[in-house]
Design a protein around this motif. Structure first.
Motif, mmCIF file in Angstrom:
data_model
loop_
_atom_site.group_PDB
_atom_site.id
_atom_site.type_symbol
_atom_site.label_atom_id
_atom_site.label_comp_id
_atom_site.label_asym_id
_atom_site.label_seq_id
_atom_site.Cartn_x
_atom_site.Cartn_y
_atom_site.Cartn_z
ATOM 1 N N GLN A 20 102.463 1.362 60.708
ATOM 2 C CA GLN A 20 101.506 2.401 60.327
ATOM 3 C C GLN A 20 101.483 2.605 58.811
ATOM 4 O OE1 GLN A 20 100.049 4.350 63.148
ATOM 5 N NE2 GLN A 20 98.485 4.846 61.639
ATOM 6 N N PHE A 156 106.499 8.595 67.644
ATOM 7 C CA PHE A 156 105.714 7.761 68.552
ATOM 8 C C PHE A 156 104.466 7.286 67.841
ATOM 9 C CE2 PHE A 156 103.788 11.887 68.866
ATOM 10 C CZ PHE A 156 102.426 11.648 69.042
ATOM 11 N N GLY A 157 103.906 6.190 68.337
ATOM 12 C CA GLY A 157 102.664 5.664 67.792
ATOM 13 C C GLY A 157 102.075 4.644 68.741
ATOM 14 N N THR A 188 106.274 13.574 67.031
ATOM 15 C CA THR A 188 105.664 13.405 65.715
ATOM 16 C C THR A 188 105.097 11.996 65.605
ATOM 17 O OG1 THR A 188 107.234 14.987 64.773
ATOM 18 C CG2 THR A 188 106.061 13.554 63.228
ATOM 19 N N SER A 189 103.814 11.891 65.335
ATOM 20 C CA SER A 189 103.151 10.590 65.340
ATOM 21 C C SER A 189 103.416 9.823 64.048
ATOM 22 C CB SER A 189 101.643 10.750 65.539
ATOM 23 O OG SER A 189 101.033 11.297 64.388
ATOM 24 N N THR A 190 103.439 8.511 64.170
ATOM 25 C CA THR A 190 103.578 7.672 62.978
ATOM 26 C C THR A 190 102.395 7.864 62.044
ATOM 27 O OG1 THR A 190 102.566 5.805 64.168
ATOM 28 C CG2 THR A 190 104.979 5.934 64.137
ATOM 29 N N TRP A 287 101.688 18.968 67.555
ATOM 30 C CA TRP A 287 102.095 17.695 68.149
ATOM 31 C C TRP A 287 101.079 17.178 69.164
ATOM 32 C CZ3 TRP A 287 102.940 17.203 73.402
ATOM 33 C CH2 TRP A 287 103.166 18.372 74.131
ATOM 34 N N GLY A 290 98.452 14.651 67.915
ATOM 35 C CA GLY A 290 98.921 13.279 67.735
ATOM 36 C C GLY A 290 98.944 12.505 69.042
ATOM 37 N N VAL A 291 99.349 13.165 70.118
ATOM 38 C CA VAL A 291 99.344 12.526 71.435
ATOM 39 C C VAL A 291 97.925 12.146 71.833
ATOM 40 C CG1 VAL A 291 99.840 12.857 73.891
ATOM 41 C CG2 VAL A 291 101.458 13.684 72.168
ATOM 42 N N GLN A 293 95.406 11.524 69.908
ATOM 43 C CA GLN A 293 94.897 10.434 69.061
ATOM 44 C C GLN A 293 95.474 9.089 69.470
ATOM 45 O OE1 GLN A 293 95.857 11.835 65.117
ATOM 46 N NE2 GLN A 293 94.410 13.535 65.250
ATOM 47 N N VAL A 294 96.775 9.046 69.773
ATOM 48 C CA VAL A 294 97.391 7.772 70.144
ATOM 49 C C VAL A 294 96.868 7.298 71.496
ATOM 50 C CG1 VAL A 294 99.567 6.667 70.805
ATOM 51 C CG2 VAL A 294 99.428 8.005 68.703
#
Length: 308
Positions: A20, A156-157, A188-190, A287, A290-291, A293-294
């Motif tokens: 990322q 996570f990513g 927490t997303s990459t 958080w 981010g979930v 979006q991934v």
């Protein structure tokens, strides 16, 4: 900083965070993105040879030994990559007046209590992995005046292996799951980590002399358990059209004691990010975003591959 574009050396580009960061940092300078074949953090000669060849102005080091349970039986390997390697990077950076940006983890704390951890709270790691990351932090602080250490949690990513991708796969294969409900943190997303990293480096490049070096916590806002995380992502995956065999109600909460592992996990992985927000004027998203979006990115990947 000279007028020429800075040379940025990025380690661990095949890991989920390194992957990322590669895209996020490319606009900031001449990016040298290296995988383990070009820079092996377990070998001092490989580290020094890469540094001397590329002469970076900025070193960004997401590479790490992250096999938390295996580290209990491989302490020498974990310490080599997570402690000795950052020490070498920091010593080289200090000699060349380069910036070292290094990543660490909530595992440096013992996980007691319910208050979010602050940067100056005493570190009391309970695992080999946590101890190796803490020793790496200390080496960076001791050797490199120009350093940034970003502690994060539950990363996570869309690239690489992580909890989100494991639960998503299991939700497509199984009728029920049991997930730990007494460990609390912030997934927490990459993408968030990379975005913040790029923002911090832009600040640094504008004014290296006035930059606020030091250690900071970086995690998404909010908190949940692994069980709450799993239920949310299954709910959201269903909403986005994933074909799942189970529903959120099929995910049962269990205690840490019901799922024993070689390395102890922190019960409290909350990180207080006020210092980062206030120092750099950053707004950190919750958080859940981010979930979402991934999952959207993962759902779009097959179509993207067809186009290519």
């Amino acid at each position: 900083m000279a007028e020429r574009a800075p040379t940025i050396l990025l380690t661990g580009i095949n890991g989920q965070l390194g992957h990322q960061l590669r895209a996020a940092l490319a606009p900031l300078g001449a990016l040298v993105a290296l995988g383990r074949n070009e820079l092996d953090l377990s070998r001092a000669d490989s580290i020094l040879e890469a540094l001397e060849r590329h002469q970076p102005d900025i070193i960004v080091n997401p590479a790490a030994y992250t096999a938390v349970d295996r580290a209990e039986s491989e302490p020498e390997q974990a310490l080599a990559v997570n402690a000795a390697a950052p020490a070498l990077l920091a010593q080289w950076a200090a000699r060349r007046q380069a910036l070292l940006l290094h990543y660490s983890t909530d595992y440096v704390f013992d996980g007691a209590g319910e208050r979010p951890w602050r940067e100056d709270d005493p570190a009391q790691p309970r695992s080999v992995y946590g101890r190796s990351k803490w020793e790496g932090e200390e080496a960076v602080r001791a050797a490199a005046p120009r350093h940034l250490i970003l502690r994060t949690s539950w990363v996570f990513g869309a690239h690489g292996g992580n909890f989100l991708k494991t639960i998503l796969r299991l939700a497509q294969e199984r009728d029920s799951l049991r997930v730990v409900a007494d460990q609390i943190g912030a997934p927490t997303s990459t993408a968030l980590i990379a975005e913040v990293t790029a923002a911090l480096l832009r600040d640094y490049l504008r004014n290296p002399a006035g930059f606020a070096y030091g250690s900071y916590h970086l995690a998404a806002q909010g908190e949940t358990s692994w069980h709450g995380y799993a239920r949310f992502l299954v709910t959201e995956a269903g909403r986005q059209g994933y074909a799942l065999r189970l529903s959120p109600a099929d995910i049962a909460p269990i205690a840490t004691a019901d799922y024993p592992l070689p390395a102890p996990r922190p019960a409290n992985s909350r990180l207080d990010c006020a210092k980062l927000r206030q120092t750099f004027g950053l707004a950190l998203p919750r958080w859940e975003s981010g979930v979402e979006q991934v999952l959207a990115e993962l759902g779009a990947q097959p179509q993207q591959k067809d186009i290519q």
